[in-house]
Design a protein around this motif. Structure first.
Motif, mmCIF file in Angstrom:
data_model
loop_
_atom_site.group_PDB
_atom_site.id
_atom_site.type_symbol
_atom_site.label_atom_id
_atom_site.label_comp_id
_atom_site.label_asym_id
_atom_site.label_seq_id
_atom_site.Cartn_x
_atom_site.Cartn_y
_atom_site.Cartn_z
ATOM 1 N N TRP A 1 0.789 -1.359 0.092
ATOM 2 C CA TRP A 1 -0.018 -0.029 0.041
ATOM 3 C C TRP A 1 0.660 1.732 -0.093
ATOM 4 C CZ3 TRP A 1 -5.122 0.470 -0.442
ATOM 5 C CH2 TRP A 1 -5.816 2.546 0.383
ATOM 6 N N ARG A 2 2.391 1.254 0.517
ATOM 7 C CA ARG A 2 2.919 2.382 1.299
ATOM 8 C C ARG A 2 3.737 2.569 -0.207
ATOM 9 N NH1 ARG A 2 3.329 0.106 6.174
ATOM 10 N NH2 ARG A 2 5.395 -0.311 5.309
ATOM 11 N N SER A 3 4.204 1.714 -1.266
ATOM 12 C CA SER A 3 5.130 1.722 -1.791
ATOM 13 C C SER A 3 3.778 1.630 -3.919
ATOM 14 C CB SER A 3 5.468 0.428 -2.345
ATOM 15 O OG SER A 3 6.152 -0.313 -1.059
ATOM 16 N N GLY A 4 2.636 2.170 -3.857
ATOM 17 C CA GLY A 4 2.261 2.108 -5.035
ATOM 18 C C GLY A 4 0.781 1.393 -4.970
ATOM 19 N N ALA A 5 0.602 0.661 -3.916
ATOM 20 C CA ALA A 5 -0.864 -0.184 -4.561
ATOM 21 C C ALA A 5 -2.050 0.557 -3.768
ATOM 22 C CB ALA A 5 -0.897 -1.408 -3.657
ATOM 23 N N ASP A 6 -1.680 1.833 -3.132
ATOM 24 C CA ASP A 6 -3.193 2.336 -2.501
ATOM 25 C C ASP A 6 -3.398 3.601 -4.000
ATOM 26 O OD1 ASP A 6 -0.116 4.395 -3.283
ATOM 27 O OD2 ASP A 6 -0.755 5.605 -2.446
ATOM 28 N N GLU A 7 -2.887 3.233 -5.316
ATOM 29 C CA GLU A 7 -3.396 3.407 -6.550
ATOM 30 C C GLU A 7 -4.079 2.936 -7.213
ATOM 31 O OE1 GLU A 7 -0.354 5.899 -8.623
ATOM 32 O OE2 GLU A 7 -0.257 7.100 -6.771
ATOM 33 N N TRP A 8 -3.990 1.186 -6.717
ATOM 34 C CA TRP A 8 -4.500 0.347 -7.461
ATOM 35 C C TRP A 8 -6.611 -0.158 -6.947
ATOM 36 C CZ3 TRP A 8 -1.059 -4.339 -5.687
ATOM 37 C CH2 TRP A 8 0.167 -3.641 -6.297
ATOM 38 N N ASP A 9 -6.665 -0.325 -7.984
ATOM 39 C CA ASP A 9 -8.919 -0.725 -7.228
ATOM 40 C C ASP A 9 -8.754 -2.024 -6.830
ATOM 41 O OD1 ASP A 9 -8.402 -3.211 -9.393
ATOM 42 O OD2 ASP A 9 -9.472 -2.307 -10.888
ATOM 43 N N ASP A 10 -9.710 -2.492 -6.148
ATOM 44 C CA ASP A 10 -9.164 -3.561 -5.311
ATOM 45 C C ASP A 10 -9.132 -5.004 -5.724
ATOM 46 O OD1 ASP A 10 -9.706 -1.808 -3.271
ATOM 47 O OD2 ASP A 10 -11.678 -2.364 -1.858
ATOM 48 N N LYS A 11 -9.639 -4.978 -7.295
ATOM 49 C CA LYS A 11 -10.042 -5.961 -8.374
ATOM 50 C C LYS A 11 -8.099 -6.627 -7.831
ATOM 51 C CE LYS A 11 -9.728 -9.347 -11.129
ATOM 52 N NZ LYS A 11 -8.552 -9.217 -11.613
ATOM 53 N N LYS A 12 -7.621 -5.653 -8.324
ATOM 54 C CA LYS A 12 -6.208 -5.803 -8.520
ATOM 55 C C LYS A 12 -4.968 -6.157 -7.000
ATOM 56 C CE LYS A 12 -2.145 -3.724 -10.812
ATOM 57 N NZ LYS A 12 -1.108 -2.349 -11.201
ATOM 58 N N ARG A 13 -5.586 -5.332 -6.163
ATOM 59 C CA ARG A 13 -4.758 -5.426 -4.624
ATOM 60 C C ARG A 13 -5.484 -7.235 -4.900
ATOM 61 N NH1 ARG A 13 -5.509 0.244 -3.688
ATOM 62 N NH2 ARG A 13 -8.324 -0.077 -3.547
ATOM 63 N N GLY A 14 -6.285 -7.502 -5.088
ATOM 64 C CA GLY A 14 -6.652 -8.858 -4.773
ATOM 65 C C GLY A 14 -5.492 -9.882 -5.271
ATOM 66 N N ASP A 15 -5.591 -9.117 -6.545
ATOM 67 C CA ASP A 15 -4.455 -10.350 -7.285
ATOM 68 C C ASP A 15 -3.435 -10.982 -7.061
ATOM 69 O OD1 ASP A 15 -6.627 -10.680 -9.148
ATOM 70 O OD2 ASP A 15 -6.009 -8.838 -10.881
ATOM 71 N N PHE A 16 -2.895 -9.108 -6.428
ATOM 72 C CA PHE A 16 -1.618 -9.079 -5.936
ATOM 73 C C PHE A 16 -1.720 -10.460 -4.350
ATOM 74 C CE2 PHE A 16 1.147 -6.809 -2.080
ATOM 75 C CZ PHE A 16 1.966 -7.271 -2.105
ATOM 76 N N ALA A 17 -2.749 -10.546 -3.155
ATOM 77 C CA ALA A 17 -2.612 -10.711 -2.048
ATOM 78 C C ALA A 17 -2.902 -12.109 -2.705
ATOM 79 C CB ALA A 17 -4.363 -10.798 -1.649
ATOM 80 N N ASN A 18 -3.313 -12.783 -3.671
ATOM 81 C CA ASN A 18 -2.756 -14.372 -4.092
ATOM 82 C C ASN A 18 -2.386 -14.212 -4.832
ATOM 83 O OD1 ASN A 18 -6.374 -14.909 -3.075
ATOM 84 N ND2 ASN A 18 -6.319 -12.567 -3.450
ATOM 85 N N ASP A 19 -1.357 -14.037 -5.451
ATOM 86 C CA ASP A 19 -0.207 -14.377 -6.144
ATOM 87 C C ASP A 19 0.399 -15.164 -5.428
ATOM 88 O OD1 ASP A 19 1.126 -14.333 -8.582
ATOM 89 O OD2 ASP A 19 2.371 -12.337 -7.912
ATOM 90 N N LEU A 20 -0.433 -17.057 -6.275
ATOM 91 C CA LEU A 20 0.652 -17.364 -6.122
ATOM 92 C C LEU A 20 1.292 -18.002 -7.814
ATOM 93 C CD1 LEU A 20 -2.800 -20.148 -6.017
ATOM 94 C CD2 LEU A 20 -0.831 -19.907 -4.287
ATOM 95 N N ASP A 21 1.874 -17.391 -8.515
ATOM 96 C CA ASP A 21 3.014 -17.047 -9.715
ATOM 97 C C ASP A 21 4.087 -16.672 -9.325
ATOM 98 O OD1 ASP A 21 0.940 -18.422 -11.945
ATOM 99 O OD2 ASP A 21 0.111 -16.781 -11.826
ATOM 100 N N ARG A 22 4.095 -15.579 -8.678
ATOM 101 C CA ARG A 22 5.214 -15.070 -8.079
ATOM 102 C C ARG A 22 5.435 -15.920 -6.600
ATOM 103 N NH1 ARG A 22 3.086 -13.403 -12.501
ATOM 104 N NH2 ARG A 22 1.668 -12.854 -11.369
ATOM 105 N N PRO A 23 6.591 -15.861 -6.281
ATOM 106 C CA PRO A 23 6.825 -16.089 -5.072
ATOM 107 C C PRO A 23 6.479 -14.919 -4.184
ATOM 108 C CG PRO A 23 9.005 -14.813 -5.422
ATOM 109 C CD PRO A 23 8.152 -14.458 -7.216
ATOM 110 N N GLN A 24 5.105 -15.142 -3.469
ATOM 111 C CA GLN A 24 4.681 -14.224 -2.988
ATOM 112 C C GLN A 24 4.564 -14.683 -1.594
ATOM 113 O OE1 GLN A 24 4.233 -11.326 -1.919
ATOM 114 N NE2 GLN A 24 2.415 -10.297 -1.782
ATOM 115 N N LEU A 25 3.777 -15.971 -1.427
ATOM 116 C CA LEU A 25 3.194 -16.754 -0.630
ATOM 117 C C LEU A 25 4.034 -17.896 0.190
ATOM 118 C CD1 LEU A 25 -0.716 -16.721 -2.055
ATOM 119 C CD2 LEU A 25 -0.028 -15.119 -0.369
ATOM 120 N N PHE A 26 3.896 -18.332 1.006
ATOM 121 C CA PHE A 26 4.738 -18.835 1.901
ATOM 122 C C PHE A 26 3.793 -19.106 3.541
ATOM 123 C CE2 PHE A 26 7.882 -16.456 -0.528
ATOM 124 C CZ PHE A 26 8.156 -17.471 -1.375
#
Length: 217
Positions: free
Chosen positions: A133-158
């Motif tokens: 959010w502090r790095s730029g996601a505050d400018e996204w819509d909630d759909k894109k933020r949801g894509d980020f929060a559920n990203d299984l394609d990048r090394p984002q969730l462990f």
């Protein structure tokens, strides 16, 4: 003395060539396996190049932030969600109730702790939601933020220990690093890979720390 150069020699030469090609083909096939884990930065050199492409900026405001602005965990069908997907991917000897993960074994890459109860395991966002959010996601819509929060394609969730996840909070690598120092290289590569893909900024302290961590890769 005259050397024979009849059909037998020609056939033998051709057979040797075919065998050589066959062997090369087998080697190529054996070495081209696919890695089922999420893509990472691809090595220290590539991660360093990606780090250099990130925008450096001061951390933005937390005004308007809420975890609900990053909808997670998304359903994956039959009462299961992305959390179950990560638990199954990162664990061993997984036990299910339907498709929900109810047992197994997990080792937290952050601190080396082991668990057999999924309720003792947290799913960590490599780049925390508040940091994004502090790095730029505050400018996204909630759909894109949801894509980020559920990203299984990048090394984002462990799947990691709850204690390490909560100690990390929303801090960047200049403020918190995994207790297992042997994991720092991978941690830095993954952090950069996520920020680079999602075009999020880094602070100057964050960038300097990541650069130092990548020197060990």
């Amino acid at each position: 003395m005259r050397t024979r150069s009849g059909p037998r020699v020609a056939v033998a030469t051709a057979l040797a060539a075919v065998l050589a090609l066959g062997t090369a083909g087998c080697v190529a096939i054996e070495e081209s396996g696919a890695d089922p884990s999420p893509s990472s930065g691809g090595g220290g050199g590539n991660a360093t190049a990606q780090l250099g492409e990130l925008t450096v900026a001061s951390a933005g405001s937390m005004k308007g932030y809420s975890r609900s602005r990053f909808p997670h965990w998304r359903s994956t069908g039959k009462n299961c969600d992305v959390r179950d997907t990560v638990l199954e991917r990162d664990g061993r000897d997984i036990k299910h109730s339907g498709c929900n993960v109810v047992g197994g074994s997990w080792e937290s890459v952050y601190d080396g702790r082991s668990f057999s109860d999924p309720s003792d395991v947290d799913i960590d966002h490599m780049v925390p939601l508040a940091n994004a959010w502090r790095s730029g996601a505050d400018e996204w819509d909630d759909k894109k933020r949801g894509d980020f929060a559920n990203d299984l394609d990048r090394p984002q969730l462990f799947a990691v220990s709850a204690s390490s996840n909560r100690a990390k909070g929303d801090q960047d690598p200049s403020q918190w690093k995994p207790p297992s120092q042997s994991y720092w290289c991978t941690y830095a590569e993954d952090w950069v890979a996520v920020k680079h893909h999602w075009e999020l900024s880094v602070t100057s302290a964050e960038k300097d720390t990541l650069a130092d961590m990548l020197k060990g890769c």
